[in-house]
Design a protein around this motif. Structure first.
Motif, PDB file in Angstrom:
ATOM      1  N   GLY A  56      43.158  46.613  38.218  1.00  0.00           N
ATOM      2  CA  GLY A  56      43.062  47.389  39.463  1.00  0.00           C
ATOM      3  C   GLY A  56      42.972  46.509  40.691  1.00  0.00           C
ATOM      4  N   THR A  57      42.283  45.399  40.559  1.00  0.00           N
ATOM      5  CA  THR A  57      42.119  44.490  41.691  1.00  0.00           C
ATOM      6  C   THR A  57      43.432  43.801  42.051  1.00  0.00           C
ATOM      7  N   GLN A 107      45.059  42.639  52.079  1.00  0.00           N
ATOM      8  CA  GLN A 107      43.736  43.255  52.170  1.00  0.00           C
ATOM      9  C   GLN A 107      43.548  44.237  51.012  1.00  0.00           C
ATOM     10  N   TRP A 108      42.364  44.219  50.442  1.00  0.00           N
ATOM     11  CA  TRP A 108      42.040  45.002  49.248  1.00  0.00           C
ATOM     12  C   TRP A 108      40.692  45.684  49.455  1.00  0.00           C
ATOM     13  N   VAL A 109      40.550  46.899  48.909  1.00  0.00           N
ATOM     14  CA  VAL A 109      39.266  47.608  48.927  1.00  0.00           C
ATOM     15  C   VAL A 109      39.012  48.235  47.565  1.00  0.00           C
ATOM     16  N   PRO A 120      37.111  45.931  53.250  1.00  0.00           N
ATOM     17  CA  PRO A 120      38.322  45.203  52.866  1.00  0.00           C
ATOM     18  C   PRO A 120      38.147  43.688  52.963  1.00  0.00           C
ATOM     19  N   PHE A 121      38.765  43.008  51.994  1.00  0.00           N
ATOM     20  CA  PHE A 121      38.803  41.552  51.913  1.00  0.00           C
ATOM     21  C   PHE A 121      40.188  41.140  51.436  1.00  0.00           C
ATOM     22  N   VAL A 126      38.536  38.328  46.804  1.00  0.00           N
ATOM     23  CA  VAL A 126      38.005  39.286  45.826  1.00  0.00           C
ATOM     24  C   VAL A 126      38.091  38.706  44.410  1.00  0.00           C
ATOM     25  N   VAL A 127      39.177  38.037  44.106  1.00  0.00           N
ATOM     26  CA  VAL A 127      39.321  37.417  42.783  1.00  0.00           C
ATOM     27  C   VAL A 127      38.180  36.430  42.562  1.00  0.00           C
ATOM     28  N   ARG A 128      37.928  35.579  43.548  1.00  0.00           N
ATOM     29  CA  ARG A 128      36.851  34.578  43.423  1.00  0.00           C
ATOM     30  C   ARG A 128      35.476  35.237  43.363  1.00  0.00           C
ATOM     31  N   SER A 129      35.184  36.096  44.335  1.00  0.00           N
ATOM     32  CA  SER A 129      33.818  36.608  44.463  1.00  0.00           C
ATOM     33  C   SER A 129      33.524  37.758  43.512  1.00  0.00           C
ATOM     34  N   PHE A 130      34.326  38.766  43.509  1.00  0.00           N
ATOM     35  CA  PHE A 130      34.042  39.954  42.705  1.00  0.00           C
ATOM     36  C   PHE A 130      34.369  39.760  41.227  1.00  0.00           C
ATOM     37  N   LEU A 131      35.467  39.129  40.920  1.00  0.00           N
ATOM     38  CA  LEU A 131      35.854  38.981  39.514  1.00  0.00           C
ATOM     39  C   LEU A 131      35.231  37.746  38.879  1.00  0.00           C
TER      40      LEU A 131
END
Length: 170
Positions: A56-57, A107-109, A120-121, A126-131
């Motif tokens: 999804g990301t 940008q992704w949310v 949004p980031f 997002v790959v680095r921080s969230f995943l």
């Protein structure tokens, strides 16, 4: 260049996550360090589930977690969780390899219905921080669970205490 670095890190860290999940014993799957904590099985399943979120990301600009249904199986079955992990890694790998370098700037949310949860980031952040960092955080928790139940901890970035003492005893 950044994309290849993320792919390389992903592949290296999958091996470490696999080693950690292989160390989770069925005999302690129900262990909880506190009443509000997940059980060892629930934590293992969450780690395996994070790899599903790569899809999804990496393939959607707005990922609605409430609309995404993943069949996880029972959290008290470590074999099912390991199978879930392997299946999710394959999906994550395919999604990661589908990207182009410029996709990391999009940008992704993350949403749950109409509510924005994250962003949004730029997708690369997002790959680095969230995943990635999310997995590392929960792997650290799992190490505490393993040590708390007297189980050996596999080395993820070199030998662990257990491995060092075993080697020195020989």
């Amino acid at each position: 260049m950044m994309l290849q670095a993320l792919i390389d890190e992903f592949e290296n860290e999958v091996k470490s996550t696999r080693r950690l999940l292989q160390a989770v014993p069925a005999s302690h799957i129900g262990f909880k360090p506190s009443p509000v904590s997940w059980s060892m099985g629930e934590l293992a399943q969450h780690i395996a589930t994070i790899y599903y979120w790569y899809v999804g990301t990496l393939t959607m600009d707005a990922y609605d977690v409430s609309a995404d249904k993943l069949e996880r199986g029972p959290a008290d079955d470590i074999h099912a969780t390991r199978d879930l992990f392997e299946a999710n890694v394959e999906k994550a790998r395919a999604a990661l390899h589908s990207l182009k370098e410029e996709d990391l700037q999009v940008q992704w949310v993350m949403k749950s219905g109409d509510r924005t949860i994250l962003g949004p980031f730029p997708r690369g952040i997002v790959v680095r921080s969230f995943l990635f960092n999310h997995i590392y955080h929960h792997r650290g928790e799992m190490i505490v669970y393993l040590r708390s139940t007297g189980n050996p901890v596999p080395g993820l970035y070199g030998p662990t205490y257990e491995e060092s003492n075993f080697t020195q005893a020989k």
